[in-house]
Design a protein around this motif. Structure first.
Motif, PDB file in Angstrom:
ATOM      1  N   ALA A  32      43.248   9.646  75.920  1.00 58.81           N
ATOM      2  CA  ALA A  32      42.633  10.009  74.634  1.00 58.81           C
ATOM      3  C   ALA A  32      41.822  11.289  74.762  1.00 58.81           C
ATOM      4  O   ALA A  32      41.871  12.160  73.883  1.00 58.81           O
ATOM      5  CB  ALA A  32      41.745   8.869  74.148  1.00 58.81           C
ATOM      6  N   MET A  33      41.099  11.432  75.865  1.00 57.84           N
ATOM      7  CA  MET A  33      40.279  12.629  76.068  1.00 57.84           C
ATOM      8  C   MET A  33      41.162  13.874  76.198  1.00 57.84           C
ATOM      9  O   MET A  33      40.888  14.912  75.588  1.00 57.84           O
ATOM     10  CB  MET A  33      39.417  12.453  77.318  1.00 57.84           C
ATOM     11  CG  MET A  33      38.392  13.545  77.500  1.00 57.84           C
ATOM     12  SD  MET A  33      37.260  13.184  78.834  1.00 57.84           S
ATOM     13  CE  MET A  33      38.313  13.358  80.251  1.00 57.84           C
ATOM     14  N   LEU A  34      42.253  13.764  76.967  1.00 58.86           N
ATOM     15  CA  LEU A  34      43.163  14.908  77.110  1.00 58.86           C
ATOM     16  C   LEU A  34      43.838  15.264  75.783  1.00 58.86           C
ATOM     17  O   LEU A  34      44.023  16.442  75.472  1.00 58.86           O
ATOM     18  CB  LEU A  34      44.223  14.608  78.164  1.00 58.86           C
ATOM     19  CG  LEU A  34      43.768  14.743  79.614  1.00 58.86           C
ATOM     20  CD1 LEU A  34      44.887  14.362  80.566  1.00 58.86           C
ATOM     21  CD2 LEU A  34      43.282  16.142  79.907  1.00 58.86           C
ATOM     22  N   SER A  35      44.191  14.248  75.011  1.00 58.05           N
ATOM     23  CA  SER A  35      44.795  14.512  73.698  1.00 58.05           C
ATOM     24  C   SER A  35      43.832  15.266  72.792  1.00 58.05           C
ATOM     25  O   SER A  35      44.239  16.211  72.103  1.00 58.05           O
ATOM     26  CB  SER A  35      45.212  13.201  73.032  1.00 58.05           C
ATOM     27  OG  SER A  35      46.239  12.592  73.768  1.00 58.05           O
ATOM     28  N   LEU A  36      42.569  14.878  72.790  1.00 57.73           N
ATOM     29  CA  LEU A  36      41.569  15.577  71.971  1.00 57.73           C
ATOM     30  C   LEU A  36      41.364  17.008  72.436  1.00 57.73           C
ATOM     31  O   LEU A  36      41.313  17.936  71.621  1.00 57.73           O
ATOM     32  CB  LEU A  36      40.241  14.821  71.999  1.00 57.73           C
ATOM     33  CG  LEU A  36      40.182  13.558  71.155  1.00 57.73           C
ATOM     34  CD1 LEU A  36      38.867  12.815  71.411  1.00 57.73           C
ATOM     35  CD2 LEU A  36      40.313  13.892  69.691  1.00 57.73           C
ATOM     36  N   ILE A  37      41.280  17.208  73.739  1.00 56.15           N
ATOM     37  CA  ILE A  37      41.064  18.562  74.269  1.00 56.15           C
ATOM     38  C   ILE A  37      42.272  19.445  73.964  1.00 56.15           C
ATOM     39  O   ILE A  37      42.130  20.565  73.459  1.00 56.15           O
ATOM     40  CB  ILE A  37      40.781  18.507  75.781  1.00 56.15           C
ATOM     41  CG1 ILE A  37      39.417  17.872  76.039  1.00 56.15           C
ATOM     42  CG2 ILE A  37      40.840  19.903  76.395  1.00 56.15           C
ATOM     43  CD1 ILE A  37      39.142  17.538  77.492  1.00 56.15           C
ATOM     44  N   CYS A  38      43.474  18.946  74.254  1.00 56.86           N
ATOM     45  CA  CYS A  38      44.689  19.742  73.995  1.00 56.86           C
ATOM     46  C   CYS A  38      44.885  19.990  72.502  1.00 56.86           C
ATOM     47  O   CYS A  38      45.305  21.073  72.099  1.00 56.86           O
ATOM     48  CB  CYS A  38      45.905  19.044  74.586  1.00 56.86           C
ATOM     49  SG  CYS A  38      45.899  19.007  76.389  1.00 56.86           S
ATOM     50  N   GLY A  39      44.558  19.003  71.672  1.00 58.25           N
ATOM     51  CA  GLY A  39      44.655  19.182  70.220  1.00 58.25           C
ATOM     52  C   GLY A  39      43.704  20.246  69.721  1.00 58.25           C
ATOM     53  O   GLY A  39      44.065  21.073  68.869  1.00 58.25           O
ATOM     54  N   VAL A  94      54.528  26.228  70.140  1.00 66.40           N
ATOM     55  CA  VAL A  94      53.569  25.149  70.372  1.00 66.40           C
ATOM     56  C   VAL A  94      53.153  25.199  71.833  1.00 66.40           C
ATOM     57  O   VAL A  94      53.990  25.321  72.724  1.00 66.40           O
ATOM     58  CB  VAL A  94      54.206  23.775  70.039  1.00 66.40           C
ATOM     59  CG1 VAL A  94      53.305  22.642  70.447  1.00 66.40           C
ATOM     60  CG2 VAL A  94      54.530  23.686  68.559  1.00 66.40           C
ATOM     61  N   LEU A  95      51.846  25.125  72.102  1.00 67.79           N
ATOM     62  CA  LEU A  95      51.352  25.168  73.470  1.00 67.79           C
ATOM     63  C   LEU A  95      51.581  23.850  74.206  1.00 67.79           C
ATOM     64  O   LEU A  95      51.947  23.835  75.372  1.00 67.79           O
ATOM     65  CB  LEU A  95      49.852  25.501  73.488  1.00 67.79           C
ATOM     66  CG  LEU A  95      49.443  26.866  72.929  1.00 67.79           C
ATOM     67  CD1 LEU A  95      47.933  27.015  72.945  1.00 67.79           C
ATOM     68  CD2 LEU A  95      50.081  27.985  73.726  1.00 67.79           C
ATOM     69  N   PHE A  96      51.316  22.753  73.534  1.00 70.22           N
ATOM     70  CA  PHE A  96      51.438  21.430  74.134  1.00 70.22           C
ATOM     71  C   PHE A  96      52.439  20.621  73.316  1.00 70.22           C
ATOM     72  O   PHE A  96      52.160  20.259  72.182  1.00 70.22           O
ATOM     73  CB  PHE A  96      50.083  20.708  74.160  1.00 70.22           C
ATOM     74  CG  PHE A  96      49.004  21.482  74.875  1.00 70.22           C
ATOM     75  CD1 PHE A  96      48.950  21.492  76.250  1.00 70.22           C
ATOM     76  CD2 PHE A  96      48.065  22.202  74.158  1.00 70.22           C
ATOM     77  CE1 PHE A  96      47.964  22.203  76.912  1.00 70.22           C
ATOM     78  CE2 PHE A  96      47.074  22.914  74.806  1.00 70.22           C
ATOM     79  CZ  PHE A  96      47.026  22.924  76.200  1.00 70.22           C
ATOM     80  N   GLY A  97      53.596  20.336  73.898  1.00 68.16           N
ATOM     81  CA  GLY A  97      54.656  19.643  73.177  1.00 68.16           C
ATOM     82  C   GLY A  97      54.242  18.313  72.590  1.00 68.16           C
ATOM     83  O   GLY A  97      54.584  17.988  71.454  1.00 68.16           O
ATOM     84  N   PHE A  98      53.467  17.518  73.325  1.00 66.53           N
ATOM     85  CA  PHE A  98      53.076  16.209  72.805  1.00 66.53           C
ATOM     86  C   PHE A  98      52.124  16.340  71.625  1.00 66.53           C
ATOM     87  O   PHE A  98      52.153  15.536  70.707  1.00 66.53           O
ATOM     88  CB  PHE A  98      52.465  15.318  73.912  1.00 66.53           C
ATOM     89  CG  PHE A  98      51.111  15.739  74.386  1.00 66.53           C
ATOM     90  CD1 PHE A  98      49.965  15.142  73.863  1.00 66.53           C
ATOM     91  CD2 PHE A  98      50.957  16.708  75.369  1.00 66.53           C
ATOM     92  CE1 PHE A  98      48.716  15.519  74.293  1.00 66.53           C
ATOM     93  CE2 PHE A  98      49.707  17.087  75.803  1.00 66.53           C
ATOM     94  CZ  PHE A  98      48.577  16.489  75.273  1.00 66.53           C
ATOM     95  N   VAL A  99      51.310  17.406  71.620  1.00 67.40           N
ATOM     96  CA  VAL A  99      50.424  17.640  70.474  1.00 67.40           C
ATOM     97  C   VAL A  99      51.257  18.096  69.280  1.00 67.40           C
ATOM     98  O   VAL A  99      51.048  17.650  68.155  1.00 67.40           O
ATOM     99  CB  VAL A  99      49.335  18.681  70.812  1.00 67.40           C
ATOM    100  CG1 VAL A  99      48.511  19.029  69.583  1.00 67.40           C
ATOM    101  CG2 VAL A  99      48.428  18.170  71.922  1.00 67.40           C
ATOM    102  N   GLY A 100      52.218  18.980  69.523  1.00 68.28           N
ATOM    103  CA  GLY A 100      53.101  19.442  68.447  1.00 68.28           C
ATOM    104  C   GLY A 100      53.836  18.296  67.787  1.00 68.28           C
ATOM    105  O   GLY A 100      53.943  18.230  66.564  1.00 68.28           O
ATOM    106  N   THR A 101      54.316  17.372  68.589  1.00 70.91           N
ATOM    107  CA  THR A 101      55.007  16.199  68.051  1.00 70.91           C
ATOM    108  C   THR A 101      54.051  15.344  67.226  1.00 70.91           C
ATOM    109  O   THR A 101      54.405  14.867  66.149  1.00 70.91           O
ATOM    110  CB  THR A 101      55.612  15.364  69.196  1.00 70.91           C
ATOM    111  OG1 THR A 101      56.523  16.192  69.932  1.00 70.91           O
ATOM    112  CG2 THR A 101      56.357  14.161  68.664  1.00 70.91           C
ATOM    113  N   ALA A 102      52.826  15.175  67.723  1.00 72.12           N
ATOM    114  CA  ALA A 102      51.841  14.330  67.028  1.00 72.12           C
ATOM    115  C   ALA A 102      51.412  14.915  65.684  1.00 72.12           C
ATOM    116  O   ALA A 102      51.127  14.175  64.748  1.00 72.12           O
ATOM    117  CB  ALA A 102      50.618  14.112  67.912  1.00 72.12           C
TER     118      ALA A 102
END
Length: 195
Positions: free
Chosen positions: A25-32, A161-169
């Motif tokens: 969750a922390m990495l998702s917030l930072i990358c987002g 998109v810099l982070f693929g998982f963020v782009g998908t989200a």
């Protein structure tokens, strides 16, 4: 039994388990946050690039239109070079020429039925006093216009998109965040001839 009781009271390693639970969750917030900030930064840079390119294209009317277009494209590409374009995509530049500012925008109207278009009988502001509602009326066949013309520039930049998982989200699973900017400027009214 004593060993089991000792294990229940032993708290060594709890921090690692808690960190493992919180880390995604922390990495998702930072990358987002990084992705969102980079997208906003790209948008601001693109707005400046479009304004600068439009200024360069309007001030060089003694140059051929093809050269003015090349100058405009090169200016935008240089400004946006720090932002990666999505694979297989390129910058799209759309220009529309109008004779003056009054024809560059449709006349204001009240959308009484909420269908987002003018319908006969809806109240409008008759700017040119011709007794009818007028939409924007572009000049056909001219990319950058001539002396005194008004030109609308719209640039669409396909940011990677810099982070693929963020782009998908966030709904950009294809790896492209469409960033766009527009400006409307008037060409110089007088062309100086080369001597």
């Amino acid at each position: 039994m004593r060993g089991a009781a000792r294990l229940r009271t032993d708290v060594r390693g709890v921090t690692i388990v808690e960190f493992a639970i919180i880390l995604p969750a922390m990495l998702s917030l930072i990358c987002g946050a990084i992705e969102f900030g980079h997208m906003l930064f790209a948008r601001v840079v693109l707005e400046g690039a479009v304004t600068e390119a439009a200024r360069a294209a309007t001030a060089t009317l003694e140059t051929k239109e093809s050269e003015r277009t090349a100058i405009m494209r090169a200016s935008i590409a240089k400004s946006m070079s720090d932002f990666g374009t999505a694979p297989g995509k390129s910058i799209e530049i759309v220009t529309t020429v109008y004779r003056d500012f009054s024809t560059a925008f449709p006349e204001t109207y009240t959308d009484a039925n909420g269908n987002k278009q003018y319908d006969k009988g809806e109240p409008y502001v008759d700017r040119n006093r011709n007794g009818m509602w007028d939409n924007a009326t572009p000049v056909a066949g001219n990319t950058l216009g001539g002396p005194g013309d008004v030109v609308s520039y719209t640039v669409r930049f396909p940011k990677r998109v810099l982070f693929g998982f963020v782009g998908t989200a966030i709904g950009y699973g294809a790896g492209v965040i469409p960033v766009s900017a527009s400006t409307v400027v008037r060409n110089e009214a007088v062309v100086t001839s080369a001597s």
